[in-house]
Write an enzyme that holds these catalytic residues in place. Structure first.
Site, PDB file in Angstrom:
ATOM      1  N   ASP A 101      -6.652   3.110  -6.243  1.00  0.00           N
ATOM      2  CA  ASP A 101      -7.230   3.705  -5.033  1.00  0.00           C
ATOM      3  C   ASP A 101      -7.663   5.153  -5.256  1.00  0.00           C
ATOM      4  O   ASP A 101      -6.869   5.995  -5.673  1.00  0.00           O
ATOM      5  CB  ASP A 101      -6.202   3.642  -3.900  1.00  0.00           C
ATOM      6  CG  ASP A 101      -6.803   4.033  -2.562  1.00  0.00           C
ATOM      7  OD1 ASP A 101      -7.868   3.503  -2.213  1.00  0.00           O
ATOM      8  OD2 ASP A 101      -6.196   4.875  -1.867  1.00  0.00           O
ATOM      9  N   LYS A 142       0.824  -1.192   0.000  1.00  0.00           N
ATOM     10  CA  LYS A 142       0.000   0.000   0.000  1.00  0.00           C
ATOM     11  C   LYS A 142       0.870   1.258   0.000  1.00  0.00           C
ATOM     12  O   LYS A 142       2.099   1.176  -0.061  1.00  0.00           O
ATOM     13  CB  LYS A 142      -0.963  -0.034   1.195  1.00  0.00           C
ATOM     14  CG  LYS A 142      -1.851  -1.288   1.195  1.00  0.00           C
ATOM     15  CD  LYS A 142      -3.037  -1.170   2.104  1.00  0.00           C
ATOM     16  CE  LYS A 142      -4.108  -0.294   1.475  1.00  0.00           C
ATOM     17  NZ  LYS A 142      -5.335  -0.244   2.299  1.00  0.00           N
TER      18      LYS A 142
END
Length: 282
Positions: A219, A164
């Site tokens: 995202d 991430k």
């Protein structure tokens, strides 16, 4: 069902609730009293947790007889009876709250998941859960997602490498993070899929140039960016959209062509279904 994990959960939950005894039932109901109770539905949705409820009743008292009338994954409505349980009344009451707490939450999760699955009908997109779960209840909550027709993402930190934004920033960039992950797998011999989160089209381009991943998480992309990203990827990697996805806009995300949409709200802010256990006078 992972019976070992489930029995650990049931044992710990009963210890938390019962302590040294259900003194109300012990004080008011004569030992050995036999009875029956119906698990009543007072809401509309998808039923979940029936299989677990049977295990709870049997753990409390193996002599309890449970008759399942509605199975997990079935649409329910008010006044339906999900199951009946017959036997020692003190045992029934000892199990009551744990059964209801689990079934109400699991049914709420299964219901919202099923609503989303129906919204995605006609697309090739599937809905994923996340790690945004209640500590200690992750197995049950992800089980409920499956009952509702959704797909489980990784269960924890141990069954997938998910790079991430913080991992990217701390490791020194996209390419370095991916290279480090592949080196780690080579050194340890672990067989784990690699997914990487990208925040914009520039980071996506870096991933495409580097390769050596299995899935790309897009995202907080807007719809135009998401469609462009899917076109850039050209089916070479599994795609997942995340961030800001709700039941109101999820179909729009799916129409952009991603393989998966991940929705934390499946488990972190769900409304439980209303169920109750009521005595039946024999």
């Amino acid at each position: 069902m992972d019976k070992e994990l489930i029995h650990q959960f049931i044992t710990a939950s009963l210890a938390e609730d019962v302590g040294d005894g259900d003194h109300t039932s012990l004080a008011t109901i004569e030992a050995g009293t036999q009875g029956k109770a119906n698990l009543l539905v007072k809401d509309t949705g998808i039923l979940a947790g029936v299989e677990l409820a049977v295990e709870i009743f049997k753990t409390v008292d193996a002599a309890l007889a449970v008759e399942v009338l509605i199975n997990d994954g079935t649409a329910i409505k008010p006044k339906d009876i999900a199951l009946t349980v017959t036997g020692n009344v003190q045992s029934i009451l000892k199990a009551e709250r744990l059964v209801l707490n689990c079934m109400q939450r699991m049914s709420g999760i299964a219901t919202i998941t099923n609503n989303i699955v129906r919204l995605l009908k006609g697309t090739n997109t599937k809905v994923l859960d996340t790690r945004k779960t209640t500590p200690g209840l992750r197995y049950l909550e992800k089980w409920a997602v499956r009952i509702g027709g959704g797909v489980n993402h990784r269960f924890g930190l141990y069954d997938m490498i998910l790079i991430k934004d913080n991992h990217v920033d701390y490791s020194g960039g996209i390419r370095r993070a991916i290279e480090n992950a592949n080196d780690y797998l080579a050194k340890t011999g672990k067989k784990l899929a690699i997914e990487i989160e990208v925040r914009n089209l520039e980071e996506l381009e870096q991933v495409l140039q580097t390769g050596n991943v299995n899935r790309i998480m897009l995202d907080n992309f807007n719809f135009d960016e998401l469609r462009q990203a899917v076109a850039m990827i050209e089916g070479r990697y599994i795609t997942e959209a995340s961030g800001g996805i709700t039941i109101d806009n999820i179909r729009d995300y799916a129409d952009c062509g991603v393989d998966y949409v991940s929705v934390g709200a499946l488990t972190h802010s769900v409304k439980s279904l209303d169920l109750s256990l009521k005595a039946v006078k024999l």
